[in-house]
Enzyme design. Structure first.
Site, PDB file in Angstrom:
ATOM      1  N   CYS A 136     -35.575   8.593 -36.465  1.00 58.70           N
ATOM      2  CA  CYS A 136     -34.359   9.057 -35.778  1.00 58.70           C
ATOM      3  C   CYS A 136     -33.680  10.171 -36.579  1.00 58.70           C
ATOM      4  O   CYS A 136     -33.579  11.297 -36.098  1.00 58.70           O
ATOM      5  CB  CYS A 136     -33.461   7.852 -35.499  1.00 58.70           C
ATOM      6  N   GLU A 206     -39.500   9.514 -30.095  1.00 60.75           N
ATOM      7  CA  GLU A 206     -38.568  10.655 -30.125  1.00 60.75           C
ATOM      8  C   GLU A 206     -39.027  11.741 -29.151  1.00 60.75           C
ATOM      9  O   GLU A 206     -38.219  12.332 -28.437  1.00 60.75           O
ATOM     10  CB  GLU A 206     -38.456  11.239 -31.536  1.00 60.75           C
TER      11      GLU A 206
HETATM   12  C1  LIG Z   1     -33.016   9.269 -29.650  1.00 65.98           C
HETATM   13  C2  LIG Z   1     -32.341   9.862 -30.834  1.00 65.98           C
HETATM   14  N1  LIG Z   1     -33.049  10.060 -31.947  1.00 65.98           N
HETATM   15  C3  LIG Z   1     -32.459  10.593 -33.034  1.00 65.98           C
HETATM   16  C4  LIG Z   1     -31.133  10.935 -33.033  1.00 65.98           C
HETATM   17  C5  LIG Z   1     -30.508  11.553 -34.249  1.00 65.98           C
HETATM   18  O1  LIG Z   1     -29.660  10.702 -34.855  1.00 65.98           O
HETATM   19  C6  LIG Z   1     -30.422  10.703 -31.847  1.00 65.98           C
HETATM   20  N2  LIG Z   1     -29.108  11.013 -31.761  1.00 65.98           N
HETATM   21  N3  LIG Z   1     -31.042  10.175 -30.774  1.00 65.98           N
END
Ligand SMILES: Cc1ncc(CO)c(N)n1
Length: 222
Positions: A136, A206
């Site tokens: 993330c 992601e």
């Molecule tokens: C799905 C997703 N991945 C990473 C981030 C980064 O923190 C976020 N805001 N949202």
């Protein structure tokens, strides 16, 4: 170091996310507004769960400093990262609080969120969950740095989004890496493989999350 290996392994995934239409839309400042809105609806809920999953890690840690750090991260996810979302909401010309009211766990974000929860409940060591969570901050940081390197963002309304992820992720990534690297020193090959798989899969989550946003993926659209 184990996390260095993981990061090397996911380079092609990050490269492919960079080439996907969501990030290309950010780079060119022409990302379609519907995609931004869908992203915000999904991501506000994703971040709420991310904060809750941090709270599940607290009982798994024994060092005071680590617990303190997680408490700070819960605050950052709930109150700090909203700045990046406000940049997107302004760009899309919508009121942030209103747009997120309609949010849901769409199929791809649902899968990602449950991947993190599964690891938090399935394994007693925090490293399994951390490997599912670490992409993330890591993927966003890498994408933002890659975008910033182009040096062509002057006047792009999404530049503050890129700047946000260039500057705010380092300390967090350092902490997560340290926990996982320490655990990896005594972990079995089987455990190392689960850690690796969790990290790689979350990088793919992601990618799917951005594509979900770009394609306005919903449960109705099966
Ligand atoms: C799905 C997703 N991945 C990473 C981030 C980064 O923190 C976020 N805001 N949202």
């Amino acid at each position: 170091m184990f996390t260095r290996q993981l990061k090397k392994e996911v380079e092609p995934i990050i490269e492919s996310i960079y080439n996907d239409p969501f990030i290309q839309g950010i780079i060119h400042g022409d990302l379609k507004k519907e995609a931004v809105k869908h992203y915000l609806k999904a991501d506000s809920l994703y971040l709420n769960e991310f904060a809750k999953i941090y709270s599940l890690l607290i009982p798994k840690l024994n060092d005071r400093e680590g617990i303190q750090f997680l408490l700070g991260q819960i605050d950052f996810v709930m109150n700090g990262e909203v700045d990046a979302h406000y940049t997107l909401a302004d760009y899309a010309g919508v009121d942030y609080k209103t747009v997120i009211e309609e949010g849901e766990w769409y199929p791809s974000s649902d899968h990602y969120i449950k991947h993190m929860y599964y690891n938090a409940y399935r394994y007693s060591d925090a490293s399994f969950t951390i490997c599912a969570m670490a992409p993330c901050p890591y993927v966003y940081q890498q994408l933002a740095l890659k975008i910033a390197e182009r040096n062509d963002l002057e006047g792009n309304p999404l530049k503050p989004w890129v700047d946000f992820y260039c500057t705010n992720m380092d300390e967090l990534i350092g902490h997560l890496d340290r926990w996982v690297d320490e655990f990896s020193e005594t972990a079995s090959d089987e455990e190392l493989n689960i850690l690796r798989k969790n990290f790689v899969e979350s990088c793919i989550h992601e990618k799917r999350f951005f594509n979900m946003s770009y394609n306005i993926e919903t449960w109705e659209g099966y």
